[in-house]
Write an enzyme that holds these catalytic residues in place. Structure first.
Site, PDB file in Angstrom:
ATOM      1  N   CYS A 163      48.613  55.655  42.056  1.00  0.00           N
ATOM      2  CA  CYS A 163      49.665  54.398  42.361  1.00  0.00           C
ATOM      3  C   CYS A 163      50.834  55.192  41.675  1.00  0.00           C
ATOM      4  O   CYS A 163      52.035  54.276  41.776  1.00  0.00           O
ATOM      5  CB  CYS A 163      49.191  53.586  41.348  1.00  0.00           C
ATOM      6  SG  CYS A 163      47.096  53.216  41.454  1.00  0.00           S
TER       7      CYS A 163
ATOM      8  N   THR B  67      41.388  46.654  42.462  1.00  0.00           N
ATOM      9  CA  THR B  67      42.671  45.777  42.450  1.00  0.00           C
ATOM     10  C   THR B  67      42.544  44.436  42.448  1.00  0.00           C
ATOM     11  O   THR B  67      42.620  43.411  41.301  1.00  0.00           O
ATOM     12  CB  THR B  67      43.810  46.082  43.274  1.00  0.00           C
ATOM     13  OG1 THR B  67      44.129  47.274  43.220  1.00  0.00           O
ATOM     14  CG2 THR B  67      44.950  45.276  42.880  1.00  0.00           C
TER      15      THR B  67
ATOM     16  N   SER C 133      34.813  49.306  42.633  1.00  0.00           N
ATOM     17  CA  SER C 133      35.280  49.634  43.677  1.00  0.00           C
ATOM     18  C   SER C 133      34.530  50.677  44.560  1.00  0.00           C
ATOM     19  O   SER C 133      33.973  51.496  43.989  1.00  0.00           O
ATOM     20  CB  SER C 133      36.774  50.154  43.399  1.00  0.00           C
ATOM     21  OG  SER C 133      37.351  50.549  44.546  1.00  0.00           O
TER      22      SER C 133
HETATM   23  C1  LIG Z   1      40.538  52.481  36.596  1.00  0.00           C
HETATM   24  C2  LIG Z   1      40.663  51.841  38.114  1.00  0.00           C
HETATM   25  N1  LIG Z   1      41.048  50.546  38.207  1.00  0.00           N
HETATM   26  C3  LIG Z   1      41.279  49.784  39.376  1.00  0.00           C
HETATM   27  C4  LIG Z   1      41.775  50.737  40.449  1.00  0.00           C
HETATM   28  C5  LIG Z   1      41.980  49.880  41.698  1.00  0.00           C
HETATM   29  O1  LIG Z   1      40.896  49.951  42.482  1.00  0.00           O
HETATM   30  P1  LIG Z   1      41.356  49.791  44.089  1.00  0.00           P
HETATM   31  O2  LIG Z   1      41.901  51.129  44.646  1.00  0.00           O
HETATM   32  O3  LIG Z   1      39.957  49.832  44.691  1.00  0.00           O
HETATM   33  O4  LIG Z   1      42.246  48.555  44.460  1.00  0.00           O
HETATM   34  C6  LIG Z   1      41.448  52.121  40.295  1.00  0.00           C
HETATM   35  C7  LIG Z   1      41.905  52.918  41.277  1.00  0.00           C
HETATM   36  O5  LIG Z   1      42.432  53.870  41.338  1.00  0.00           O
HETATM   37  C8  LIG Z   1      41.223  52.751  39.106  1.00  0.00           C
HETATM   38  O6  LIG Z   1      41.048  53.987  38.902  1.00  0.00           O
END
Ligand SMILES: Cc1ncc(COP(=O)(O)O)c(C=O)c1O
Length: 387
Positions: free
Chosen positions: A329, A72, A202
Site C-alpha cells: 500500500c 480492508t 483475507s
Molecule cells: C495486516 C493487514 N491487514 C489488512 C490488509 C488488507 O487486506 P486486503 O488486501 O484483503 O484488503 C493487509 C493487506 O496487505 C494486511 O497485511
C-alpha cells in the site's frame, strides 16, 4: 530469467485447486444464493460450505463468520462498525501505531470526524506493544481496542494473550478487534486466550483470490453495518455474495491450514536460509523489527544503510527477484512507511528498507540464489553511488 517471488505478504499465488474450483463455480454455479430455486440453493450450499471452512479456524460456529470484499473491508466493518454502534457506552478507543492503513485510517476518521478520543500505542524496537501501557490506558469509557496479530511489514507478533485479559480486566465491556490478515490459517488464532471479539482475515494472503475476506464476530457483539441494502450476511454486509471468491477463500483456508506446523517450519527455514546467505555475503545490513528467529515465519525486513530502497528494489527486479519497499500500500509513495517510522530508525535505515516475504511455493535453492543476488545488487549500487 526465472522469477523469484518474495512478496508473499503482499499477495500469494493461488493454490491451483482454488483457481480450478473458482472457475467451475463461475461457469456453472451462477445462481443468486438468495434465490429460492435449485440454482440459488446450489450457490447457497457453496457459500455455507465456505463459511464452515473459515469458521473452523475460529469458534467453529459458521453463524459468526461474515464474508467481505477483503481484509480492508473486514477491518472497516470491525472498527467503524463497533465504534459507531457502541458510542453510547463511551468515546475512547485504543490502537497501535503500526496497524495496517485499513485499521489506522478508520481510527483517524473516528477521531477527526466522529468525535472519538484515540490512543495510538507506540512499539519498541522489536515492533511490540507494551501490554502494561494497554492496561494503563483502558478505562470505563474505552469501547474498542484494535491490535493486529502479525505485522505485515516487519513480522512482529503481538502478545495478544497478555493484552486481551488486561483489556477485559480494565473494562469487561471493551471490545477487542484483531487484524489477523497475516496470520489467519498459517498460525493458531487463540481466541479464548486473547479474549477477542472481532477478528479480520483475507483470502489472497493464503493462496486464495484477491478481493475476498471475512470477519469473525463473536456472538452478541454489536456492529453498525457500513452498507445498507438487502438482508445478506444477516444484514451486516448486504449485497449479493461473491460466491466464487468466498468458495475459493474457504478452500484456500482449508488447504493452507493442512499440516500447518510443517509448512510453518518449512517457511521459517526458507527465511533463515535467505538471512544466513546474506549474512555470509559480508554486505552491511540490519534487521528491522523482531530478530529472524522471533518474528513471523514468512516476513523479514532488512535495511541496507544509505542505499535508496527503490533503486535496490529495481535492481532486484532486473534480476528476476520481486520484493517490496514498505508494504504494497505504500510502495508507490516515496516516504517511508509509518511502521518503520514507529521503530524510530535513523534515516540511513528508514530509506533503505526492503521486505522479503516467503511462502511454501519458494524453494531453498531459490531463496539462497535471491540472497546472493541481493548481496550483488547491494555491492553494485554502493560502488555506483561512491563513484
Ligand atoms: C495486516 C493487514 N491487514 C489488512 C490488509 C488488507 O487486506 P486486503 O488486501 O484483503 O484488503 C493487509 C493487506 O496487505 C494486511 O497485511
Amino acid at each position: 530469467m526465472a522469477e523469484i517471488y518474495l512478496d508473499n505478504s503482499a499477495s500469494t499465488r493461488p493454490h491451483p485447486e482454488v483457481s480450478d474450483f473458482m472457475g467451475s463455480i463461475q461457469d456453472r454455479e451462477y445462481g443468486n444464493p438468495s434465490s429460492l430455486h435449485q440454482k440459488g440453493l446450489d450457490s447457497e450450499k457453496l457459500l455455507e460450505e465456505a463459511r464452515r471452512r473459515i469458521a473452523a479456524f475460529f469458534s467453529g460456529k459458521e453463524d459468526e463468520i461474515y464474508f467481505t470484499s477483503g481484509g480492508t473491508e473486514a477491518n472497516n466493518l470491525a472498527v467503524k462498525g463497533a465504534a459507531l454502534r457502541n458510542r453510547n457506552r463511551g468515546r475512547h478507543l485504543i490502537t497501535s501505531q503500526i496497524e495496517h492503513p485499513s485499521v489506522l485510517n478508520c481510527f483517524r476518521y473516528l477521531e477527526e470526524e466522529e468525535g472519538f478520543a484515540v490512543d495510538y500505542l507506540p512499539v519498541d524496537s522489536r515492533g511490540l506493544v507494551d501490554p502494561g501501557q494497554v492496561k494503563e490506558l483502558v478505562n470505563k469509557n474505552t469501547i474498542l481496542v484494535s491490535i493486529m496479530h502479525v505485522n505485515n511489514e516487519i513480522g512482529s507478533i503481538q502478545p495478544l494473550e497478555e493484552i486481551g485479559p488486561l483489556i477485559k480486566a480494565g473494562n469487561p465491556s471493551a471490545l477487542l478487534h484483531v487484524d489477523a490478515v497475516q496470520s489467519f490459517a498459517r498460525m493458531e488464532l487463540d481466541l479464548k486466550a486473547w479474549q477477542a471479539d472481532l477478528v479480520s482475515c483475507s483470502a489472497h494472503k493464503i493462496h486464495g483470490p484477491r478481493g475476498a475476506g471475512g470477519l469473525w464476530v463473536k456472538k452478541g457483539t454489536l456492529l453498525q453495518p457500513l452498507l445498507h441494502g438487502g438482508g445478506q450476511e444477516k444484514e451486516l454486509r448486504p449485497g449479493t455474495e461473491n460466491v466464487p471468491a468466498a468458495a475459493g477463500f474457504g478452500l484456500a483456508a482449508q488447504l493452507t491450514g493442512e499440516s500447518r506446523q510443517r509448512k510453518a517450519d518449512a517457511t521459517s527455514s526458507l527465511k533463515l536460509a535467505f538471512y544466513r546467505t546474506l549474512l555470509n555475503s559480508g554486505v552491511e545490513f540490519h534487521v528491522n523489527g523482531p530478530s529472524p528467529e522471533e518474528g513471523a515465519v514468512h516476513i523479514i525486513n532488512l535495511s541496507f544503510p544509505a542505499l535508496p530502497a527503490e533503486a535496490l528494489l529495481h535492481s532486484l527486479e532486473e534480476r528476476g527477484i520481486f520484493a517490496s519497499a514498505g508494504s504494497a500500500c505504500h510502495s508507490r509513495k516515496p516516504e517511508p512507511s509509518h511502521i518503520l517510522q514507529a521503530l524510530n530508525l535513523d534515516d540511513r535505515r528508514l530509506y533503505s528498507a526492503l521486505r522479503f516475504s516467503f511462502s511454501i511455493n519458494n524453494s531453498e535453492e531459490e531463496v539462497e540464489f535471491a540472497a546472493a543476488e541481493t548481496a550483488e545488487a547491494v555491492k553494485e549500487l554502493k560502488s555506483f553511488l561512491n563513484r
